[in-house]
Design a protein around this motif. Structure first.
Motif, PDB file in Angstrom:
ATOM      1  N   ALA A 173       0.828  -1.212   0.000  1.00 30.93           N
ATOM      2  CA  ALA A 173       0.000   0.000   0.000  1.00 30.93           C
ATOM      3  C   ALA A 173       0.861   1.260   0.000  1.00 30.93           C
ATOM      4  O   ALA A 173       1.933   1.304   0.604  1.00 30.93           O
ATOM      5  N   ILE A 174       0.365   2.290  -0.678  1.00 29.87           N
ATOM      6  CA  ILE A 174       0.979   3.621  -0.660  1.00 29.87           C
ATOM      7  C   ILE A 174      -0.008   4.587  -0.009  1.00 29.87           C
ATOM      8  O   ILE A 174      -1.144   4.735  -0.474  1.00 29.87           O
ATOM      9  N   ASN A 175       0.409   5.221   1.067  1.00 27.59           N
ATOM     10  CA  ASN A 175      -0.426   6.218   1.739  1.00 27.59           C
ATOM     11  C   ASN A 175       0.107   7.621   1.481  1.00 27.59           C
ATOM     12  O   ASN A 175       1.326   7.829   1.336  1.00 27.59           O
ATOM     13  N   ASP A 176      -0.811   8.583   1.435  1.00 24.62           N
ATOM     14  CA  ASP A 176      -0.362   9.970   1.333  1.00 24.62           C
ATOM     15  C   ASP A 176       0.177  10.414   2.699  1.00 24.62           C
ATOM     16  O   ASP A 176       0.119   9.655   3.676  1.00 24.62           O
ATOM     17  N   PRO A 177       0.726  11.633   2.805  1.00 24.52           N
ATOM     18  CA  PRO A 177       1.329  12.056   4.079  1.00 24.52           C
ATOM     19  C   PRO A 177       0.373  12.038   5.262  1.00 24.52           C
ATOM     20  O   PRO A 177       0.810  12.102   6.413  1.00 24.52           O
ATOM     21  N   TYR A 178      -0.941  11.964   4.995  1.00 21.77           N
ATOM     22  CA  TYR A 178      -1.928  12.019   6.079  1.00 21.77           C
ATOM     23  C   TYR A 178      -2.550  10.650   6.366  1.00 21.77           C
ATOM     24  O   TYR A 178      -3.567  10.539   7.032  1.00 21.77           O
ATOM     25  N   GLY A 179      -1.913   9.590   5.848  1.00 16.21           N
ATOM     26  CA  GLY A 179      -2.351   8.246   6.156  1.00 16.21           C
ATOM     27  C   GLY A 179      -3.491   7.730   5.310  1.00 16.21           C
ATOM     28  O   GLY A 179      -3.964   6.611   5.518  1.00 16.21           O
ATOM     29  N   GLN A 180      -3.952   8.516   4.327  1.00 16.09           N
ATOM     30  CA  GLN A 180      -5.026   8.065   3.457  1.00 16.09           C
ATOM     31  C   GLN A 180      -4.460   7.210   2.319  1.00 16.09           C
ATOM     32  O   GLN A 180      -3.429   7.545   1.737  1.00 16.09           O
ATOM     33  N   LEU A 181      -5.145   6.130   2.011  1.00 14.40           N
ATOM     34  CA  LEU A 181      -4.680   5.230   0.957  1.00 14.40           C
ATOM     35  C   LEU A 181      -4.763   5.908  -0.410  1.00 14.40           C
ATOM     36  O   LEU A 181      -5.803   6.430  -0.796  1.00 14.40           O
ATOM     37  N   VAL A 182      -3.655   5.898  -1.135  1.00 14.67           N
ATOM     38  CA  VAL A 182      -3.625   6.403  -2.512  1.00 14.67           C
ATOM     39  C   VAL A 182      -3.871   5.243  -3.476  1.00 14.67           C
ATOM     40  O   VAL A 182      -4.709   5.312  -4.362  1.00 14.67           O
ATOM     41  N   CYS A 183      -3.135   4.158  -3.291  1.00 10.87           N
ATOM     42  CA  CYS A 183      -3.347   2.948  -4.078  1.00 10.87           C
ATOM     43  C   CYS A 183      -2.665   1.782  -3.389  1.00 10.87           C
ATOM     44  O   CYS A 183      -1.881   1.973  -2.451  1.00 10.87           O
ATOM     45  N   ALA A 184      -2.987   0.596  -3.834  1.00  4.87           N
ATOM     46  CA  ALA A 184      -2.369  -0.602  -3.273  1.00  4.87           C
ATOM     47  C   ALA A 184      -2.317  -1.678  -4.338  1.00  4.87           C
ATOM     48  O   ALA A 184      -3.161  -1.721  -5.238  1.00  4.87           O
ATOM     49  N   VAL A 185      -1.303  -2.541  -4.238  1.00  8.81           N
ATOM     50  CA  VAL A 185      -1.198  -3.704  -5.112  1.00  8.81           C
ATOM     51  C   VAL A 185      -1.332  -4.947  -4.234  1.00  8.81           C
ATOM     52  O   VAL A 185      -0.602  -5.096  -3.264  1.00  8.81           O
ATOM     53  N   GLN A 229      -3.928  14.753  12.457  1.00  7.78           N
ATOM     54  CA  GLN A 229      -2.516  14.490  12.735  1.00  7.78           C
ATOM     55  C   GLN A 229      -2.302  13.143  13.424  1.00  7.78           C
ATOM     56  O   GLN A 229      -1.202  12.598  13.417  1.00  7.78           O
ATOM     57  N   LYS A 230      -3.378  12.614  14.014  1.00 11.65           N
ATOM     58  CA  LYS A 230      -3.274  11.316  14.674  1.00 11.65           C
ATOM     59  C   LYS A 230      -3.665  10.177  13.745  1.00 11.65           C
ATOM     60  O   LYS A 230      -3.581   9.004  14.128  1.00 11.65           O
ATOM     61  N   HIS A 231      -4.131  10.524  12.547  1.00 11.06           N
ATOM     62  CA  HIS A 231      -4.514   9.506  11.557  1.00 11.06           C
ATOM     63  C   HIS A 231      -3.236   9.009  10.880  1.00 11.06           C
ATOM     64  O   HIS A 231      -2.664   9.679  10.028  1.00 11.06           O
ATOM     65  N   ILE A 232      -2.809   7.820  11.244  1.00  9.37           N
ATOM     66  CA  ILE A 232      -1.529   7.292  10.761  1.00  9.37           C
ATOM     67  C   ILE A 232      -1.704   6.330   9.596  1.00  9.37           C
ATOM     68  O   ILE A 232      -0.945   6.350   8.631  1.00  9.37           O
ATOM     69  N   ASN A 233      -2.730   5.474   9.651  1.00  8.39           N
ATOM     70  CA  ASN A 233      -2.795   4.361   8.701  1.00  8.39           C
ATOM     71  C   ASN A 233      -4.242   3.923   8.511  1.00  8.39           C
ATOM     72  O   ASN A 233      -4.939   3.630   9.478  1.00  8.39           O
ATOM     73  N   MET A 257      -8.947   3.218  16.824  1.00  3.89           N
ATOM     74  CA  MET A 257      -7.685   2.841  17.463  1.00  3.89           C
ATOM     75  C   MET A 257      -6.679   2.352  16.424  1.00  3.89           C
ATOM     76  O   MET A 257      -5.486   2.665  16.492  1.00  3.89           O
ATOM     77  N   THR A 258      -7.156   1.578  15.451  1.00  2.00           N
ATOM     78  CA  THR A 258      -6.262   1.093  14.395  1.00  2.00           C
ATOM     79  C   THR A 258      -5.833   2.221  13.463  1.00  2.00           C
ATOM     80  O   THR A 258      -4.706   2.212  12.953  1.00  2.00           O
ATOM     81  N   LEU A 259      -6.709   3.197  13.227  1.00  2.00           N
ATOM     82  CA  LEU A 259      -6.318   4.353  12.413  1.00  2.00           C
ATOM     83  C   LEU A 259      -5.120   5.078  13.012  1.00  2.00           C
ATOM     84  O   LEU A 259      -4.347   5.718  12.291  1.00  2.00           O
ATOM     85  N   GLN A 260      -4.961   4.969  14.316  1.00  2.00           N
ATOM     86  CA  GLN A 260      -3.874   5.663  15.012  1.00  2.00           C
ATOM     87  C   GLN A 260      -2.659   4.762  15.242  1.00  2.00           C
ATOM     88  O   GLN A 260      -1.744   5.133  15.974  1.00  2.00           O
ATOM     89  N   SER A 261      -2.648   3.596  14.585  1.00  2.00           N
ATOM     90  CA  SER A 261      -1.554   2.640  14.773  1.00  2.00           C
ATOM     91  C   SER A 261      -0.826   2.401  13.454  1.00  2.00           C
ATOM     92  O   SER A 261      -1.421   2.466  12.379  1.00  2.00           O
ATOM     93  N   HIS A 262       0.456   2.095  13.535  1.00  2.00           N
ATOM     94  CA  HIS A 262       1.212   1.703  12.340  1.00  2.00           C
ATOM     95  C   HIS A 262       0.928   0.256  11.950  1.00  2.00           C
ATOM     96  O   HIS A 262       1.261  -0.167  10.842  1.00  2.00           O
ATOM     97  N   ASN A 263       0.320  -0.511  12.845  1.00  2.00           N
ATOM     98  CA  ASN A 263       0.018  -1.909  12.576  1.00  2.00           C
ATOM     99  C   ASN A 263      -1.340  -2.060  11.906  1.00  2.00           C
ATOM    100  O   ASN A 263      -2.175  -1.156  11.948  1.00  2.00           O
ATOM    101  N   SER A 264      -1.559  -3.230  11.302  1.00  2.00           N
ATOM    102  CA  SER A 264      -2.839  -3.502  10.655  1.00  2.00           C
ATOM    103  C   SER A 264      -3.966  -3.633  11.664  1.00  2.00           C
ATOM    104  O   SER A 264      -5.139  -3.456  11.327  1.00  2.00           O
ATOM    105  N   VAL A 265      -3.634  -3.992  12.891  1.00  2.00           N
ATOM    106  CA  VAL A 265      -4.585  -4.050  14.003  1.00  2.00           C
ATOM    107  C   VAL A 265      -3.921  -3.381  15.198  1.00  2.00           C
ATOM    108  O   VAL A 265      -2.779  -3.702  15.537  1.00  2.00           O
ATOM    109  N   SER A 266      -4.639  -2.467  15.838  1.00  2.00           N
ATOM    110  CA  SER A 266      -4.037  -1.718  16.937  1.00  2.00           C
ATOM    111  C   SER A 266      -3.559  -2.637  18.053  1.00  2.00           C
ATOM    112  O   SER A 266      -4.252  -3.584  18.444  1.00  2.00           O
ATOM    113  N   GLU A 267      -2.391  -2.314  18.584  1.00  2.00           N
ATOM    114  CA  GLU A 267      -1.824  -3.084  19.686  1.00  2.00           C
ATOM    115  C   GLU A 267      -2.541  -2.812  21.004  1.00  2.00           C
ATOM    116  O   GLU A 267      -2.329  -3.519  21.994  1.00  2.00           O
TER     117      GLU A 267
END
Length: 748
Positions: free
Chosen positions: A461-473, A688-692, A729-739
């Protein structure tokens, strides 16, 4: 990690092409939804027929391709190849002709692939074990010998291989050291070769001695132990044993597997007497041909095809006729052995069955994808003139465990819902890492199948600087390996309360889940996964039409793009046509008429922020699906959640006064129950807290099904509130599921 960085530029190019996805242009996205019907796994290509058979543990028979290119002329070679494949099918097995086409290993060929090889003839490379790597690395087309076919068949999980005859020790081999690689392959590869013995142009006595040295079990099929000489049923030599029946042949193979001897078996099938060439005529032709070898300087792998052609010329085609006859006979016998072996089982206990028997009973089954996620988030643009495209750019790259089914299962696990995930990974580093990652957090991995010769799914996945998905393969081909048979066994073994499945699995697997769950009154939950994959549930028109009466699919959670795409696809199939009388009758019973439209206008006037539900057609799309799908929960992204339910009973305790919920209820026409719509406002999050964004929707589904499992469906409103919090909670995490997800969150 460097491998994924090297793909970054290409992904930026894809971003530019797929930007329309972000702007809701679902019709453009549908152009990218073509499925790979050939079943491509890296450098291996399985035909659909073979792929399905291997996944379902049906009997498969490997066939070599050298006999096509180097054994007989065109068109007899092509016609014979088609006939042999049909004989295998007629006797209860699936044929898998093995070859290398343009550098790709093919396990199973289409008719066009067979004809391509047949016409190439000796222009195709003759590929033994030693030639495999070179042929593939140079992108060549090659016909596999006995040794080459055995090596590939073993790695593909095929136990039975049918051919004409094997190579052996050449005459004067004690001086020339000319010994076929077929013999050493039989000594180290546990594949059973069914053939008409050793070609009579070879030294049969020394060949049998060499096979004994290699530890190869040799037996003649039939009432006699006479070892055949290819064109004739008797060579003058004996096999160590004879096996009179098909079942005895299958039992031998089964015992060889259970003992883990790791050596092959040679079952020699004498050519029928009425098809045999005259022994004296063939002998004289061989002796005459051998004299010409030295004069012409022919040696090595070119000797056999030269001798066969020369013998055929001398016998005026009679040897070729016998050659074709014996191949057909071998195919019949080999296919029957494969079928019997499948009935016995390749071993005393199938590995999958052992896993299922050992698995703890779970009330929640999740069937779907598990992948390695590579998420790249771009740094903010420092200059207005700066472009991310066609260049490398600074950013943050994260590798994590992912996959829709796996993410849902991890969320449910953290919420103490005791899920069992049924999925597949490759026998590679990524697959091992995923399993270890799941074990590390305490997840049950008994339902994860490790599939040989396939690569673990990757989501890039490629995210823009604000964590929004631009595209994914997404490379998810491996999930076709999740078989209907395996899923059925897990459902029957666990007897779950709920089965959740995602859009990665096959249509056939979805059909099996809905059929078996409908018969056993088990609730089902479908997460569409993506726009292209959301269409799968609609493809089997008989299956989807049955939902009007069965309501076998209990819950579905599309996002707005998936819902819109599904709606237009359903229109194309005619699911919403007024001449579809049952659908129209069910829709009419919902009583969604003028009052509904008036209520919508009234609510939108009071809450203008909901105008998009009407303008974007979301309400219309949901209403049309309700006769098929009784619980539709639409993920509206930053706009919240819309739930629509076709209920058999309208409860009086719905919470209609909460500020973050807007609801209206319509009683059914002349029947109990009614239709209920409820809108849930979004939980506000500081950008600013929206990471992924990857995994947030999966976390929502994981929390939702956990809540439905641990609490009654009458509490679905409260459960959706919790599921929204889990997604944030997951939106604010770098993981696919929030820790930070834990079981305390589901306390109502």
């Amino acid at each position: 990690m460097s491998l994924h960085f090297r793909t970054l530029k290409y992904n930026f190019y894809l971003c530019q092409r797929l930007t329309s996805w972000r702007n809701s242009q679902f019709k453009t996205v549908r152009k990218f939804s073509l499925s790979n019907s050939q079943g491509r796994y890296g450098d291996w290509i399985y035909s659909p027929e073979v792929s399905e058979a291997l996944n379902a543990k049906k009997p498969v028979v490997a066939l070599e391709s050298t006999i096509i290119c180097h054994g007989m002329p065109y068109p007899q070679n092509f016609e014979t190849a088609l006939t042999v494949e049909n004989i295998v099918r007629e006797n209860g097995s699936i044929p898998a002709t093995i070859a290398i086409l343009d550098g790709k290993i093919n396990v199973g060929l289409t008719s066009s692939g067979l004809e391509k090889l047949a016409k190439m003839g000796q222009q195709a490379v003759k590929v033994s074990r030693r030639d495999l790597a070179l042929t593939i690395s140079q992108g060549l087309t090659g016909a596999t010998t006995v040794a080459g076919t055995m090596a590939i068949a073993h790695r593909a999980g095929i136990k039975i291989f049918v051919t004409g005859g094997i190579g052996g020790v050449h005459r004067d081999g004690e001086n020339t050291m000319d010994v076929s690689a077929d013999l050493t392959e039989l000594g180290r590869t546990p594949v059973t070769v069914v053939c008409a013995g050793v070609k009579s142009i070879l030294d049969i006595e020394k060949t049998l001695e060499y096979l004994e040295t290699q530890g190869v079990t040799v037996a003649t099929f039939g009432d006699s132990a006479d070892f055949p000489a290819f064109f004739t049923p008797k060579s003058g030599f004996k096999s160590p044993s004879n096996l009179p029946t098909i079942r005895e042949c299958a039992a031998l193979i089964n015992a060889n597997t259970n003992l883990e001897l790791n050596s092959g078996i040679l079952i020699a099938v004498p050519i029928p007497e009425n098809e045999a060439a005259e022994a004296k005529e063939v002998h004289n032709a061989i002796e005459s041909s051998l004299k010409g070898i030295a004069n012409k300087g022919i040696r090595g792998k070119d000797i056999t095809p030269y001798l066969l052609k020369r013998v055929n010329d001398i016998t005026r085609g009679r040897s070729l006729k016998s050659n074709i006859a014996l191949i057909k006979n071998n195919a019949m016998v080999g296919s029957q052995i494969a079928k019997c072996l499948a009935e016995l089982g390749y071993s005393s206990k199938n590995m999958k069955e052992e896993l299922i028997e050992k698995a703890d009973s779970s009330s929640l089954l999740i069937i779907g994808g598990s992948s390695m996620d590579i998420t790249s988030t771009l740094n903010p643009i420092e200059s207005k003139n700066h472009s991310f495209y066609h260049t490398s750019s600074p950013g943050f790259v994260k590798q994590s465990a992912g996959g829709v089914g796996r993410n849902i299962a991890e969320t449910a696990h953290k919420l103490s819902a005791n899920p069992l995930l049924i999925s597949a990974v490759g026998n590679d580093l990524a697959g091992c890492w995923l399993i270890e990652n799941m074990k590390k957090i305490g997840m049950d991995t008994k339902g994860i199948e490790v599939v040989e010769n396939q690569k673990t799914a990757i989501y890039n996945a490629i995210n823009d600087p604000y964590g929004q998905l631009v595209c994914a393969v997404a490379d998810m081909n491996i999930f076709d390996s999740i078989s209907s048979e395996n899923v059925t066994k897990f459902i029957e073994s666990n007897k779950p309360k709920l089965v959740c499945f995602d859009g990665n699995i096959s249509v056939e697997c979805m059909k099996t889940i809905l059929d078996i769950c409908d018969k056993n009154k088990i609730s089902t939950f479908f997460e569409p996964t993506s726009v292209p994959k959301s269409f799968k549930i609609l493809k089997d028109q008989l299956l989807f039409s049955k939902l009007l009466t069965t309501h076998a699919l209990t819950y579905i959670t599309p996002n707005i793009y998936e819902l819109k795409a599904m709606y237009y696809e359903a229109e194309k199939y005619g699911y919403f046509n007024f001449d579809n009388h049952l659908w129209f009758q069910k829709l009419d019973e919902l009583n969604i008429g003028q009052k509904f439209r008036t209520d919508v206008e009234r609510i939108i006037t009071k809450h203008p922020k909901l105008l998009f539900l009407q303008n974007d057609g979301i309400l219309v799309q949901v209403v049309n699906f309700l006769p098929y799908l009784p619980n539709i929960i639409v993920k509206l992204g930053e706009n919240g959640i819309l739930m629509a339910q076709a209920l058999d009973e309208l409860k009086s305790n719905f919470e209609t006064k909460q500020d973050n919920k807007i609801e209206f209820v319509i009683p059914k026409r002349q029947k109990k129950g009614g239709t209920r719509f409820r809108y849930f406002e979004p939980i506000l999050l500081d950008p600013q807290k929206h990471i992924n964004s990857s995994g947030a929707g999966d976390s929502f589904v994981g929390a939702l099904i956990s809540g439905l499992m641990l609490h009654s469906d009458s509490n679905i409103d409260k459960v959706i509130d919790i599921a929204q919090k889990v997604a944030v909670m997951t939106l604010q995490s770098h993981n696919s599921v929030s820790e930070h997800i834990n079981s305390d969150l589901l306390n109502l």
